[in-house]
Structures are given as C-alpha cells and as structure tokens.
Design an enzyme around this catalytic site. Structure first.
Site, PDB file in Angstrom:
ATOM      1  N   LYS A  52     -21.119   0.268  -2.573  1.00 27.04           N
ATOM      2  CA  LYS A  52     -22.411  -0.232  -3.062  1.00 27.04           C
ATOM      3  C   LYS A  52     -23.186   0.907  -3.744  1.00 27.04           C
ATOM      4  O   LYS A  52     -23.810   0.697  -4.787  1.00 27.04           O
ATOM      5  CB  LYS A  52     -23.219  -0.839  -1.898  1.00 27.04           C
ATOM      6  CG  LYS A  52     -22.658  -2.185  -1.442  1.00 27.04           C
ATOM      7  CD  LYS A  52     -23.273  -2.711  -0.154  1.00 27.04           C
ATOM      8  CE  LYS A  52     -22.528  -3.971   0.299  1.00 27.04           C
ATOM      9  NZ  LYS A  52     -23.024  -4.540   1.572  1.00 27.04           N
ATOM     10  N   GLN A  96     -26.521  -3.115   6.596  1.00 29.43           N
ATOM     11  CA  GLN A  96     -25.109  -3.480   6.631  1.00 29.43           C
ATOM     12  C   GLN A  96     -24.745  -4.090   7.984  1.00 29.43           C
ATOM     13  O   GLN A  96     -25.090  -3.550   9.030  1.00 29.43           O
ATOM     14  CB  GLN A  96     -24.235  -2.243   6.347  1.00 29.43           C
ATOM     15  CG  GLN A  96     -22.753  -2.546   6.201  1.00 29.43           C
ATOM     16  CD  GLN A  96     -22.412  -3.381   4.970  1.00 29.43           C
ATOM     17  OE1 GLN A  96     -23.127  -3.377   3.971  1.00 29.43           O
ATOM     18  NE2 GLN A  96     -21.322  -4.117   5.043  1.00 29.43           N
ATOM     19  N   ASP A 119     -29.692  -9.291   0.043  1.00 31.05           N
ATOM     20  CA  ASP A 119     -28.511  -9.912   0.652  1.00 31.05           C
ATOM     21  C   ASP A 119     -28.651 -11.435   0.721  1.00 31.05           C
ATOM     22  O   ASP A 119     -27.662 -12.143   0.919  1.00 31.05           O
ATOM     23  CB  ASP A 119     -28.328  -9.397   2.091  1.00 31.05           C
ATOM     24  CG  ASP A 119     -27.265  -8.316   2.198  1.00 31.05           C
ATOM     25  OD1 ASP A 119     -26.344  -8.313   1.364  1.00 31.05           O
ATOM     26  OD2 ASP A 119     -27.361  -7.496   3.126  1.00 31.05           O
TER      27      ASP A 119
HETATM   28  N1  GUN Z   1     -21.158  -7.282   6.115  1.00 30.78           N
HETATM   29  C1  GUN Z   1     -20.194  -7.996   5.491  1.00 30.78           C
HETATM   30  N2  GUN Z   1     -20.652  -8.491   4.323  1.00 30.78           N
HETATM   31  C2  GUN Z   1     -21.931  -8.079   4.206  1.00 30.78           C
HETATM   32  C3  GUN Z   1     -22.925  -8.276   3.221  1.00 30.78           C
HETATM   33  O1  GUN Z   1     -22.735  -8.951   2.200  1.00 30.78           O
HETATM   34  N3  GUN Z   1     -24.127  -7.674   3.459  1.00 30.78           N
HETATM   35  C4  GUN Z   1     -24.380  -6.950   4.580  1.00 30.78           C
HETATM   36  N4  GUN Z   1     -25.600  -6.438   4.736  1.00 30.78           N
HETATM   37  N5  GUN Z   1     -23.474  -6.769   5.522  1.00 30.78           N
HETATM   38  C5  GUN Z   1     -22.257  -7.323   5.335  1.00 30.78           C
END
Ligand code: GUN
Length: 292
Positions: A52, A96, A119
């Site tokens: 990211k 996350q 998100d």
């Molecule tokens: N864990 C797995 N996929 C995601 C996501 O799209 N966002 C976040 N914050 N955590 C995740």
C-alpha cells in the site's frame, strides 16, 4: 479463455491517478495523504501494508505508516484513531486487519471518522453502499467491479454466485453485483452451510470465490463459458520458494481455466486491484468527493 490481468489493469489505473494528482498539485491543490496503522508483525499484513505504501508513491500520494506492537491496548489504538480523525493533513486512513484478539475490531472500525474511512468498513459507508449512495466502497469488491468493467464483462441480468459472506468481501460484493448501477445481476450467496453449493455454482454465469479455502472451486462446479473471479490468497507451504510459501487461490486454476471465458489468476488478479481501489478511495478522500 481470457486471463484477466489485475496487475496490468492496476498499473493503468495508478498511472491515471498519478496524472490527476500531478494536475491537482500543479494547480495549488493538496497532495492526497493516506495513513496506515499496522499492529504486530503478521507476515501477510506486513506485505499488504508495504504494498500500500509503494502504491502511494506510484500515485504521488503522501503516506504515513504508524506501527504498534501486538501488545498495544484498545485504548492506545483508539487514541491513535482519534488523532488521525483530527489530523487535517490526513485525508484517509486504514487500520490493517486482523487485529490481535484482545482488541475489539468493530469498536476500532466504528471509531474511524467515516469521511476518512477509505477502507469503506464503517457502518455508515457500508449502509450507504447498500442503498447505492456515494461512499467509500471496500477495496476488494470495488477492485473486482473495476476489473469486470475494464474487460467489458457483461454482468447485467446474469446469474452470479458469491462464495463467502465476509463483511470485507462476500457481503459487499453481493450487494454491488445486485445493484442496477453496478453488477445488475441475479445474485446468490453461498457459504459453509449452503446446501447444493455445487449445483448453485454449476448454474452460475459468474462465480466470485471468496471463501478462503485453497483449490475449493473445481472444474466440475463450473459451467462452460463462466466468468471466474478468485479472491482467495491463502499462504500454503511451498519448499520450492525462497519464502517457504506461495499464495493459493480458492480456484483450482489449471482445470477451471479451461472451461472459463474469463478467469483471474492468483497472484496477479484481484490482489493488485484491491490496493488500486484503496488508491482510488484515497484520491476521492483528498478531493472530498463523497463528504465535506
Ligand atoms: N485485511 C485484509 N484485507 C484488508 C483490507 O482491505 N483493509 C484492511 N484494513 N485490512 C485488511
């Protein structure tokens, strides 16, 4: 059979975002800023967050990584969320997942200002998405919609089976595939307790597999000419790899691919699109596209 290239598609979109950011900054506007909160040292989460941050650079965004050990308390994490909510320079941020068991994930998600929830996990964004209002749409479903569009896959009126009912993928995916403005399809959601799951799959024009079970979808479950989207990314041990593991999808690719009109590989299918969608949401957050 057409192999859907998520990596190439994501690169095209990230380049478009970078162009737009350049124009915004040249006109005196603000560089979009994404912050990511990472708790602990889970290998998968480390990789996702690293990717990211790299994507932010590719798009011309500012990024900030905030790390905590997995001994962090819920109060400390909530204080961090509060700080990011109030930081005018941060346009959007993510925490996350998964979080350590002693932390109430839902409480953290609901503490995030929905206007910065890139998100799309906050109930306000989930609710607005469900009724077709402008909002942050969670990254994986948005990435899949973008891929289907990019490859001109006709979904209107088609039978779509979504395998899995998670809050992050299955549920929002089903909602979006059903809605007139997105998938406009007839949607069936199957899960671990579905009766006749094989039969449902065999009747589907489009299968979106997000069940988290490696090689779950086999050729006998797929109608000839179906479109298959594989969301699975399970780490399975692989002694031939330097890392000691490989990412395995929910689809038994070699045998299913032969029957499909379109299929996504793992890796290189949905995964890169998920991160690209987060970038789209961050740009929208920077532009205050959905909320003031
Ligand atoms: N864990 C797995 N996929 C995601 C996501 O799209 N966002 C976040 N914050 N955590 C995740």
């Amino acid at each position: 059979m057409t192999l859907i290239d998520g990596k190439a598609t994501a690169n095209v979109i990230k380049a478009q975002i970078a162009e737009e950011v350049k124009a915004i900054v040249a006109a005196g506007g603000k560089q979009p800023h994404l912050a990511a909160v990472l708790v602990g040292h889970d290998g998968g989460s480390e990789t996702y967050v690293k990717n990211k941050v790299i994507a932010c650079e590719q798009c011309g965004f500012k990024s900030t990584l905030i790390r905590f050990e997995d001994t962090v308390t819920e109060e400390e994490l909530l204080a961090c969320v509060d700080r990011l909510n109030g930081d005018a320079d941060v346009d959007g941020f993510i925490v996350q997942l998964p979080l350590p068991k002693h932390i109430n994930e839902q409480r953290i998600i609901e503490a995030i200002d929905y206007r910065k929830d890139v998100d799309g996990f906050h109930p306000i964004n989930v609710g607005r998405m469900a009724i077709g209002l402008p909002c942050f749409i969670s990254a994986t479903p948005l990435g899949i919609l973008t891929l289907l569009q990019h490859y001109h896959v006709d979904t209107s009126g088609k039978k779509c089976v979504v395998l899995g009912r998670s809050n992050i993928v299955g549920k929002p995916m089903a909602q979006l595939m059903m809605q007139k403005q997105y998938g406009d399809a007839t949607v069936t959601v199957c899960h671990s307790h579905s009766r006749d799951l094989k039969k449902e799959c065999r009747e589907a024009d489009i299968i979106i597999a997000a069940i988290g079970r490696p090689d779950f979808l086999t050729a006998d479950m797929v109608k000839p000419g179906a479109v298959v989207i594989d969301v699975g990314t399970t780490r399975v041990p692989d002694a031939t790899r330097k890392s000691g593991f490989r990412l395995n999808g929910d689809v038994k690719f070699n045998e299913v691919a032969e029957k499909c009109s379109f299929i996504t590989p793992v890796p290189g299918g949905v995964g890169p699109m998920t991160i690209c969608s987060l970038m789209k949401n961050t740009l929208a957050a920077g532009k205050k596209e959905f909320y003031q």
